[in-house]
Design a protein around this motif. Structure first.
Motif, PDB file in Angstrom:
ATOM      1  N   MET A 166       0.822  -1.211   0.000  1.00 38.72           N
ATOM      2  CA  MET A 166       0.000   0.000   0.000  1.00 38.72           C
ATOM      3  C   MET A 166       0.854   1.259   0.000  1.00 38.72           C
ATOM      4  O   MET A 166       0.613   2.204  -0.769  1.00 38.72           O
ATOM      5  CB  MET A 166      -0.936  -0.020   1.215  1.00 38.72           C
ATOM      6  CG  MET A 166      -1.990  -1.115   1.155  1.00 38.72           C
ATOM      7  SD  MET A 166      -2.986  -1.232   2.657  1.00 38.72           S
ATOM      8  CE  MET A 166      -3.890   0.306   2.592  1.00 38.72           C
ATOM      9  N   VAL A 167       1.885   1.271   0.834  1.00 35.01           N
ATOM     10  CA  VAL A 167       2.754   2.442   0.910  1.00 35.01           C
ATOM     11  C   VAL A 167       3.521   2.623  -0.399  1.00 35.01           C
ATOM     12  O   VAL A 167       3.681   3.745  -0.895  1.00 35.01           O
ATOM     13  CB  VAL A 167       3.725   2.314   2.105  1.00 35.01           C
ATOM     14  CG1 VAL A 167       4.754   3.444   2.082  1.00 35.01           C
ATOM     15  CG2 VAL A 167       2.963   2.331   3.416  1.00 35.01           C
ATOM     16  N   SER A 168       3.975   1.515  -0.993  1.00 34.59           N
ATOM     17  CA  SER A 168       4.758   1.627  -2.233  1.00 34.59           C
ATOM     18  C   SER A 168       3.908   2.144  -3.388  1.00 34.59           C
ATOM     19  O   SER A 168       4.402   2.879  -4.250  1.00 34.59           O
ATOM     20  CB  SER A 168       5.362   0.273  -2.598  1.00 34.59           C
ATOM     21  OG  SER A 168       4.365  -0.646  -3.015  1.00 34.59           O
ATOM     22  N   ARG A 297      11.846   2.108   3.648  1.00 36.87           N
ATOM     23  CA  ARG A 297      11.246   2.269   4.979  1.00 36.87           C
ATOM     24  C   ARG A 297      11.712   3.560   5.638  1.00 36.87           C
ATOM     25  O   ARG A 297      10.929   4.297   6.245  1.00 36.87           O
ATOM     26  CB  ARG A 297      11.600   1.082   5.877  1.00 36.87           C
ATOM     27  CG  ARG A 297      10.640  -0.078   5.830  1.00 36.87           C
ATOM     28  CD  ARG A 297      10.873  -1.069   6.940  1.00 36.87           C
ATOM     29  NE  ARG A 297      12.158  -1.744   6.841  1.00 36.87           N
ATOM     30  CZ  ARG A 297      12.338  -2.922   6.239  1.00 36.87           C
ATOM     31  NH1 ARG A 297      11.312  -3.541   5.693  1.00 36.87           N
ATOM     32  NH2 ARG A 297      13.524  -3.477   6.179  1.00 36.87           N
ATOM     33  N   ALA A 298      13.026   3.821   5.525  1.00 38.07           N
ATOM     34  CA  ALA A 298      13.584   5.009   6.162  1.00 38.07           C
ATOM     35  C   ALA A 298      12.994   6.285   5.577  1.00 38.07           C
ATOM     36  O   ALA A 298      12.637   7.222   6.315  1.00 38.07           O
ATOM     37  CB  ALA A 298      15.109   5.006   5.998  1.00 38.07           C
ATOM     38  N   VAL A 306       4.975   5.117   7.707  1.00 36.62           N
ATOM     39  CA  VAL A 306       5.137   3.720   8.099  1.00 36.62           C
ATOM     40  C   VAL A 306       5.012   3.505   9.603  1.00 36.62           C
ATOM     41  O   VAL A 306       5.366   2.455  10.110  1.00 36.62           O
ATOM     42  CB  VAL A 306       6.495   3.154   7.595  1.00 36.62           C
ATOM     43  CG1 VAL A 306       6.536   3.164   6.088  1.00 36.62           C
ATOM     44  CG2 VAL A 306       7.664   3.931   8.179  1.00 36.62           C
ATOM     45  N   ASP A 307       4.544   4.484  10.313  1.00 35.22           N
ATOM     46  CA  ASP A 307       4.280   4.288  11.732  1.00 35.22           C
ATOM     47  C   ASP A 307       2.872   3.726  11.910  1.00 35.22           C
ATOM     48  O   ASP A 307       2.026   3.831  11.035  1.00 35.22           O
ATOM     49  CB  ASP A 307       4.410   5.628  12.481  1.00 35.22           C
ATOM     50  CG  ASP A 307       5.858   6.115  12.496  1.00 35.22           C
ATOM     51  OD1 ASP A 307       6.754   5.254  12.526  1.00 35.22           O
ATOM     52  OD2 ASP A 307       6.071   7.344  12.458  1.00 35.22           O
ATOM     53  N   GLY A 308       2.609   3.139  13.047  1.00 36.72           N
ATOM     54  CA  GLY A 308       1.274   2.645  13.350  1.00 36.72           C
ATOM     55  C   GLY A 308       0.824   1.544  12.411  1.00 36.72           C
ATOM     56  O   GLY A 308       1.500   0.537  12.228  1.00 36.72           O
ATOM     57  N   MET A 309      -0.323   1.714  11.774  1.00 38.02           N
ATOM     58  CA  MET A 309      -0.939   0.644  11.004  1.00 38.02           C
ATOM     59  C   MET A 309      -0.215   0.313   9.705  1.00 38.02           C
ATOM     60  O   MET A 309      -0.482  -0.713   9.097  1.00 38.02           O
ATOM     61  CB  MET A 309      -2.399   0.985  10.713  1.00 38.02           C
ATOM     62  CG  MET A 309      -2.607   2.137   9.769  1.00 38.02           C
ATOM     63  SD  MET A 309      -4.353   2.524   9.528  1.00 38.02           S
ATOM     64  CE  MET A 309      -4.926   1.009   8.780  1.00 38.02           C
TER      65      MET A 309
END
Length: 342
Positions: A166-168, A297-298, A306-309
């Motif tokens: 999802m983040v990517s 990630r960094a 990328v914190d929490g959920m």
């Protein structure tokens, strides 16, 4: 701009040892390098074999067995251990060739396990690689296994794979490039297979599965074989030879032992099929590099994504606690108790 996001398998790398890099497959590349892979030719070969079977009136079962055998044969011819990894590698090649200017993100998760947090800890649907062994061990069906107890097992919870995808997709939606991320734990937070073996024993000793007639199933420590050859010798002497004797007695005594012989044969064939299927994992000596994933990630952490959920950092996992309090209980609840596994 449109985007392609594909989730494949880290084990498209085959049975390589050492550090396995996050690099793409070139069209036609093979693991053993003996010749170029022609995907169209492989598809034609599969279609011709299927047509031949149907023209000869093969049953659906015979057709399935024959096509599986062809898949394994072609995979191993080019250096892949099984059809699944072989077809995933071909999928990567095709995506890389056809994407043009469309952003392409290829996720290569390792062994996917129960969720770490979302939608809740321990959720799983369908039997995964690890869970075949956990389920059959808890049910008293698995008593020995060929494996290197020192082997590092590369596992990643399913929700972390979803979070990374999802983040990517958000991060790369307007970047017309190819991005490859191996989502695993063997470099950042490795754990040894012996921890899984010990955890399963301790868990099922305290929380035994129950038979249909209400009796607890007692588990014992697994007998470990250091090589596949020693495992096969043991199975031949302990089960295969006596099974042949039982088969002969069954014929002599007019099928008197038919049920016992059939049940014993089924159990023996199941174990041998299971071990053959996962042989490539038992003594795997590779580690999946996640340099791209760590760098990603960094960057995303600095952006607050990328914190929490949306966490997908394996370093936050305490493996012993995860196995005893999340993974094995989740497997029992969603696979054993729901009777998805028979």
């Amino acid at each position: 701009m449109n985007q392609i996001s594909s989730c494949v398998l880290a084990y498209v790398s085959g049975e390589k040892a050492g550090l396995i890099l996050e690099k793409p497959f070139n069209m036609g590349e093979t693991l053993n390098g003996i010749m170029r892979l022609d995907i169209e030719a492989e598809m034609k070969l599969a279609n011709e074999r299927l047509r031949e079977l149907r023209d000869n009136g093969a049953s659906r079962k015979a057709e399935t067995i024959a096509m599986k055998e062809l898949g394994i044969q072609r995979a191993r011819f080019f250096g892949w251990p099984n059809t699944y990894a072989f077809t995933k590698a071909m999928g990567e090649m095709l995506l890389g060739q056809l994407r043009e200017n469309v952003p392409l993100v290829i996720m290569r998760p390792t062994i996917i396990s129960t969720t770490y947090r979302e939608p809740f800890p321990g959720w799983i649907e369908g039997t995964r690689t690890l869970d075949v062994f956990i389920v059959n061990y808890g049910k008293g069906k698995l008593r020995c296994v060929p494996i290197d107890r020192r082997m590092i097992l590369d596992v990643i919870p399913g929700d972390m794979v979803v979070n990374a995808m999802m983040v990517s997709m958000v991060a790369h939606s307007n970047q017309p490039s190819l991005f490859i991320y191996q989502i695993g734990s063997s470099v950042r937070n490795p754990f040894c297979i012996s921890m899984l073996i010990d955890s399963a024993y301790h868990y099922f000793s305290k929380n035994p599965c129950i038979t249909d007639d209400g009796k607890p199933i007692r588990v014992s420590t697994l007998t470990i074989f250091n090589t596949m050859a020693s495992f096969r010798r043991y199975m031949t002497l302990r089960y295969k030879i006596p099974l042949k004797g039982l088969g002969l007695a069954n014929v002599v005594f007019f099928q008197h032992f038919n049920r016992l012989y059939r049940d014993s044969s089924r159990k023996y064939n199941f174990i041998m099929r299971l071990m053959g299927l996962y042989e490539c994992f038992f003594f795997f000596k590779g580690r999946f590099d996640d340099f791209n994933s760590e760098k990603f990630r960094a960057v995303m952490k600095d952006d607050g994504m990328v914190d929490g959920m949306f966490c997908f950092d394996p370093k936050c996992i305490d493996w012993e606690e995860y196995l005893m309090k999340i993974h094995i209980p989740g497997v029992v609840k969603y696979l054993l108790e729901s009777k998805l596994v028979k």
